[in-house]
Design a protein around this motif. Structure first.
Motif, PDB file in Angstrom:
ATOM      1  N   CYS A   1       0.835  -1.202   0.000  1.00  0.00           N
ATOM      2  CA  CYS A   1       0.000   0.000   0.000  1.00  0.00           C
ATOM      3  C   CYS A   1       0.871   1.254   0.000  1.00  0.00           C
ATOM      4  CB  CYS A   1      -0.908  -0.014   1.229  1.00  0.00           C
ATOM      5  SG  CYS A   1      -1.835   1.520   1.495  1.00  0.00           S
TER       6      CYS A   1
ATOM      7  N   ILE B   1      -4.296  -1.298  -2.535  1.00  0.00           N
ATOM      8  CA  ILE B   1      -3.131  -0.965  -3.355  1.00  0.00           C
ATOM      9  C   ILE B   1      -3.579  -0.215  -4.608  1.00  0.00           C
ATOM     10  CG2 ILE B   1      -1.122  -1.874  -4.577  1.00  0.00           C
ATOM     11  CD1 ILE B   1      -1.402  -4.414  -2.830  1.00  0.00           C
TER      12      ILE B   1
ATOM     13  N   CYS C   1     -11.449   3.094   0.351  1.00  0.00           N
ATOM     14  CA  CYS C   1     -10.676   4.137  -0.338  1.00  0.00           C
ATOM     15  C   CYS C   1     -11.610   5.274  -0.728  1.00  0.00           C
ATOM     16  CB  CYS C   1      -9.967   3.579  -1.568  1.00  0.00           C
ATOM     17  SG  CYS C   1      -8.844   4.768  -2.350  1.00  0.00           S
TER      18      CYS C   1
ATOM     19  N   HIS D   1      -7.932  -4.604  -3.606  1.00  0.00           N
ATOM     20  CA  HIS D   1      -8.281  -4.658  -2.187  1.00  0.00           C
ATOM     21  C   HIS D   1      -8.052  -6.063  -1.639  1.00  0.00           C
ATOM     22  CE1 HIS D   1     -11.540  -3.971   1.155  1.00  0.00           C
ATOM     23  NE2 HIS D   1     -10.312  -3.780   1.609  1.00  0.00           N
TER      24      HIS D   1
END
Length: 274
Positions: free
Chosen positions: A4, A71, A139, A187
């Motif tokens: 990440c 990510i 996110c 994810h």
């Protein structure tokens, strides 16, 4: 977390990590990747910790709030900012999230969505940028000043439904929720924290409590009695057959619902209220 942080660095995003009293090497890993770290003495919960981080992000026009198992793919941050410039009146932006099994995550409805009603939850995946009834808290991008004007995440919630609640308040403020199709993120669902005894019980407790809390907050029917009546017999049966996983799963939901019916506080449960 390393993947990440590496992705954020590649995207040119300055990183601030709020550590919720972790007992692993998270702080060292974050610092090794150049992140500024805020260390909480105790676990403050998802929303409360993120609000603390946003307040600390002075000088930022927009903030990107994301889970450590999320990510960003190349160009995602730039695509989100481009969407914010294209639709300056929108309030909240999220990337196209892909799960570990390759599925494209898109929640077709939300408990709190005041518009774009979809009671049957029919999945119609967008093929481009689109307004959405809900954006995942895994996110989110938002103007820092707008987020703080809204009061951040609801600090009464320790875990779960804080993203639904934020989405609702953004739309109540007259601003749209935008799914940005060209911003892609992977994810690793459920990998934000290591497994530990009692985690399932705690998770289910907060899911039940938070659903009741946000329902009450927005004048919706309370789900607590139904959750209690559904889960308590299952927990009892699991106990009779010595099935620990069932006791944790159904017992957590039943006791969380009972706590909501009694007016108990999720923060008090976590030792966050004097």
């Amino acid at each position: 977390m390393p993947d990440c942080l590496a992705a954020l660095t590649r995207e040119g995003v300055r990183t601030l990590v709020v550590d919720n009293a972790s007992r692993d090497a998270s702080v060292a890993v974050a610092r090794a990747h150049g992140a500024h770290v805020i260390r909480n003495a105790r676990n403050e919960g998802y929303g409360r910790a993120n609000t603390l981080g946003v307040r600390a992000a002075e000088g930022a026009s927009h903030v990107l709030i994301l889970n450590p198992d999320l990510i960003l793919q190349p160009g995602a941050a730039a695509a989100l900012m481009a969407a914010a410039r294209e639709w300056p009146d929108a309030g909240l932006f999220a990337p196209r999230i892909h799960e570990p099994d390759g599925r494209f995550f898109y929640q077709p409805r939300s408990l709190l969505a005041p518009y774009l009603a979809n009671p049957k939850g029919v999945r119609a995946l967008p093929e481009g940028d689109a307004c959405a009834p809900f954006l995942s808290g895994a996110c989110l991008m938002i103007e820092r000043a707008f987020f703080l004007d809204l009061g951040g995440f609801d600090e009464n919630i320790f875990l779960f439904y804080e993203d639904d609640d934020l989405c609702r308040r953004v739309t109540d403020a007259g601003r749209a929720l935008v799914h940005v199709h060209g911003a892609v993120a992977l994810h690793g669902r459920g990998r934000s924290s290591a497994p530990e005894p009692g985690r399932v019980f705690r998770t289910r407790w907060h899911q039940a409590w938070s659903r009741a809390y946000v329902s009450r907050k927005y004048g919706l029917p309370s789900p607590s009695l139904g959750m209690l009546m559904t889960n308590a017999p299952k927990a009892l049966l699991s106990a009779l057959v010595l099935r620990r996983a069932g006791v944790e799963r159904y017992g957590g939901s039943a006791i969380g619902a009972w706590a909501a019916l009694r007016g108990a506080s999720a923060l008090a449960r976590e030792g966050l209220v004097p």
